[in-house]
Design a protein around this motif. Structure first.
Motif, PDB file in Angstrom:
ATOM      1  N   ASN A 160       0.834  -1.206   0.000  1.00 55.42           N
ATOM      2  CA  ASN A 160       0.000   0.000   0.000  1.00 55.42           C
ATOM      3  C   ASN A 160       0.863   1.247   0.000  1.00 55.42           C
ATOM      4  OD1 ASN A 160      -2.050  -1.789   0.276  1.00 55.42           O
ATOM      5  ND2 ASN A 160      -2.866  -0.939   2.173  1.00 55.42           N
ATOM      6  N   VAL A 161       0.606   2.149  -0.945  1.00 56.25           N
ATOM      7  CA  VAL A 161       1.385   3.378  -1.025  1.00 56.25           C
ATOM      8  C   VAL A 161       0.450   4.569  -1.235  1.00 56.25           C
ATOM      9  CG1 VAL A 161       3.240   4.612  -2.208  1.00 56.25           C
ATOM     10  CG2 VAL A 161       3.262   2.128  -2.163  1.00 56.25           C
ATOM     11  N   PHE A 162       0.588   5.586  -0.389  1.00 55.80           N
ATOM     12  CA  PHE A 162      -0.146   6.828  -0.603  1.00 55.80           C
ATOM     13  C   PHE A 162       0.785   7.849  -1.254  1.00 55.80           C
ATOM     14  CE2 PHE A 162      -2.891   5.010   2.639  1.00 55.80           C
ATOM     15  CZ  PHE A 162      -4.134   5.271   2.085  1.00 55.80           C
ATOM     16  N   ILE A 206       5.067   9.216  -0.583  1.00 54.32           N
ATOM     17  CA  ILE A 206       6.204   9.308  -1.512  1.00 54.32           C
ATOM     18  C   ILE A 206       6.741  10.742  -1.509  1.00 54.32           C
ATOM     19  CG2 ILE A 206       6.925   9.170  -3.935  1.00 54.32           C
ATOM     20  CD1 ILE A 206       5.003   6.857  -4.306  1.00 54.32           C
ATOM     21  N   ARG A 207       5.815  11.703  -1.516  1.00 56.68           N
ATOM     22  CA  ARG A 207       6.242  13.108  -1.518  1.00 56.68           C
ATOM     23  C   ARG A 207       7.100  13.413  -0.285  1.00 56.68           C
ATOM     24  NH1 ARG A 207       1.872  17.862  -1.317  1.00 56.68           N
ATOM     25  NH2 ARG A 207       1.455  16.841   0.674  1.00 56.68           N
ATOM     26  N   PRO A 252       6.145   4.924 -11.996  1.00 56.02           N
ATOM     27  CA  PRO A 252       6.851   6.114 -12.503  1.00 56.02           C
ATOM     28  C   PRO A 252       6.513   7.373 -11.689  1.00 56.02           C
ATOM     29  CG  PRO A 252       5.617   4.979 -14.243  1.00 56.02           C
ATOM     30  CD  PRO A 252       5.128   4.438 -12.939  1.00 56.02           C
ATOM     31  N   VAL A 253       7.559   8.053 -11.229  1.00 56.96           N
ATOM     32  CA  VAL A 253       7.368   9.274 -10.437  1.00 56.96           C
ATOM     33  C   VAL A 253       8.272  10.376 -10.987  1.00 56.96           C
ATOM     34  CG1 VAL A 253       7.536  10.314  -8.136  1.00 56.96           C
ATOM     35  CG2 VAL A 253       6.890   7.903  -8.359  1.00 56.96           C
ATOM     36  N   LYS A 280      15.765   5.194  -1.434  1.00 60.01           N
ATOM     37  CA  LYS A 280      15.225   5.652  -0.149  1.00 60.01           C
ATOM     38  C   LYS A 280      13.732   5.301  -0.047  1.00 60.01           C
ATOM     39  CE  LYS A 280      15.821   7.726   3.760  1.00 60.01           C
ATOM     40  NZ  LYS A 280      16.749   7.141   4.745  1.00 60.01           N
ATOM     41  N   VAL A 281      12.998   5.469  -1.151  1.00 60.68           N
ATOM     42  CA  VAL A 281      11.566   5.139  -1.160  1.00 60.68           C
ATOM     43  C   VAL A 281      11.389   3.639  -0.926  1.00 60.68           C
ATOM     44  CG1 VAL A 281       9.502   4.978  -2.627  1.00 60.68           C
ATOM     45  CG2 VAL A 281      10.819   7.108  -2.555  1.00 60.68           C
ATOM     46  N   ARG A 282      12.248   2.843  -1.529  1.00 62.63           N
ATOM     47  CA  ARG A 282      12.153   1.389  -1.347  1.00 62.63           C
ATOM     48  C   ARG A 282      12.433   1.027   0.113  1.00 62.63           C
ATOM     49  NH1 ARG A 282      14.524   0.030  -5.773  1.00 62.63           N
ATOM     50  NH2 ARG A 282      16.615  -0.198  -4.903  1.00 62.63           N
TER      51      ARG A 282
END
Ligand SMILES: [Zn+2]
Length: 453
Positions: A355-357, A361-362, A392-393, A414-416
């Motif tokens: 689950n990712v909001f 990520i921001r 994709p970001v 870092k996100v991972r």
């Protein structure tokens, strides 16, 4: 009105009698109120009489006690939209005499007709009481000079204007869309506090630096943000607080239930529930609809049931706000539940079972400032909730920064590490992603293909 001076031995709360009740003590109050509320629905709301009867619940007694609420159906926003379209102007969910309506707010209506939100005088007084508690928690005090940027117009945020009067602040409404006027107001009036969206606080900090004004030279002591998730994200909050030299606290409301229903105190450990005695709140699992225990660290969607509301008393209204919750007493003296909004349930992406909001990520990306500006845009390749990695970001570079060949990979790593989600970062030039003075769009499905069936 509570005194402006804080007595160190007594907590500085607007409604200490209500706000220091434990969660269990509040439940006793809500249980006692419930029978009258369910009777009101059967007697006055054709919408709920039909809806509950269809669900096999033909009388108030059959609906059971407040502890049986989980067996009653949810109310979805779309049902209100349909009810209104079929029974104009206000729908069969209107439960009060139309002549008793004193004000009609509406949604922005980006899809179809706006949904009207009528209130009686008692409803409006209740909203002002709730919202006063939330803004008092967020630090507004009598005599403070408060500049607001709410785009009030037809929207429920307009009721915040009445709240400022009740709180006894010196309110300077500036509205949205005129940053030059806002900056002059902050400089000339020497405002103590600014009310705006998190997006606007970020935009303003950037804009001020661009025109050669140090944000902290404005002398703001407090920034209260509302209107979208993000104000409680650590990196984001730190950046805004450092720029302005001010404390930032969050508030959150939901138009169908109440303007500004939650407000964060100086402990900054989540927004305090401010609707006690008027609104009953539940936490549910958004996938299964099952209630979740309200305990420290619990996550889920907020569901609201009006305990007092004349015009549009909603039963188990699904907010789509996904939160993390705490119920342990706060150092400020309040014992009300606290939440941090993680995102909208309808913005949730599931990247290979994770689950990712978007706002999460921001927040991770913001940790790379000043090499990045903090602006991002997620551009999924397929429509819908479920996404295949990498997601994709687009990440905007900071002013004067260039791609050094390693930054994109460092951000993705870092996100991972933090969110366990795999993303693919595309660095884009400073200022190339849209800026909003109101709410920022973090998700763009424009180039996404239809999801495979
Ligand atoms: Zn607190």
């Amino acid at each position: 009105m509570a005194s402006q001076q804080t007595n160190s031995s007594v907590a500085d709360l607007l409604r200490p009698d209500v706000e220091t009740r434990t969660v269990d003590e509040q439940l006793v109050c809500d249980r006692a109120r419930w029978p009258e509320q369910i009777r009101y629905l059967f007697e006055n709301s054709g919408f709920y009489r039909d809806k509950l009867t269809d669900a096999g619940i033909g009388t108030p007694d059959a609906a059971g006690a407040l502890d049986d609420l989980r067996h009653l159906p949810f109310t979805e926003k779309d049902e209100l939209r349909i009810s209104q379209a079929e029974h104009p102007p206000f729908g069969i969910h209107l439960a009060a005499d139309p002549r008793s309506i004193v004000r009609v707010y509406s949604t922005s209506g980006t899809t179809g007709d706006p949904v009207y939100m009528p209130v009686t005088a008692a409803d409006l007084a209740m909203w002002i009481e709730i919202s006063s508690r939330s803004y008092y928690a967020a630090g507004l005090r009598p005599g403070m000079k408060v500049v607001s940027t709410f785009n009030a117009g037809p929207f429920v945020a307009g009721a915040s204007l009445d709240t400022m009067t009740k709180l006894g602040v010196t309110h300077i409404p500036v509205g949205t869309g005129n940053t030059a006027r806002l900056v002059r107001a902050l400089q000339l009036i020497k405002a103590d506090a600014l009310l705006c969206t998190p997006s606007y606080a970020a935009y303003l900090a950037e804009h001020l630096l661009k025109i050669g004004i140090a944000p902290d030279s404005l002398g703001l002591k407090r920034i209260c943000v509302a209107g979208e998730p993000g104000g409680g994200e650590t990196e984001f909050r730190g950046r805004i607080e450092r720029a302005f030299g001010a404390t930032m606290c969050e508030a959150m409301g939901i138009g169908d239930v109440s303007v500004s229903l939650w407000g964060e105190c100086d402990a900054q450990q989540g927004m305090h529930f401010s609707g006690r005695d008027f609104v009953h709140v539940e936490l549910i699992d958004p996938e299964t609809g099952q209630p979740k225990p309200m305990e420290d660290g619990a996550e889920g969607e907020l569901v609201y049931t009006a305990l007092r509301r004349e015009a549009v008393p909603l039963l188990r209204f699904r907010s789509r706000d996904h939160v993390r919750m705490w119920v342990s007493p706060c150092s400020c003296g309040r014992k009300t539940p606290r939440v941090r909004c993680i995102g909208r349930t309808d913005e949730l992406l599931i990247v290979r079972a994770v689950n990712v909001f978007p706002s999460a990520i921001r927040d991770v990306v913001a940790g790379f400032a000043p090499r990045v500006s903090g602006a991002i845009l997620i551009r999924p390749t397929v429509k819908g909730v479920r996404q295949e990695p990498p997601l994709p970001v687009q990440v905007e570079l900071g002013e004067g920064e260039a791609d050094d060949g390693a930054l994109a990979a460092a951000i993705a790593a870092k996100v991972r590490e933090v969110l366990i989600a795999t993303i693919k970062v595309e660095l884009v030039p400073a200022g190339s992603l849209g800026r909003s003075e109101y709410k920022t769009k973090l998700l763009d499905f424009t180039d996404a293909a239809e999801a495979p069936r």
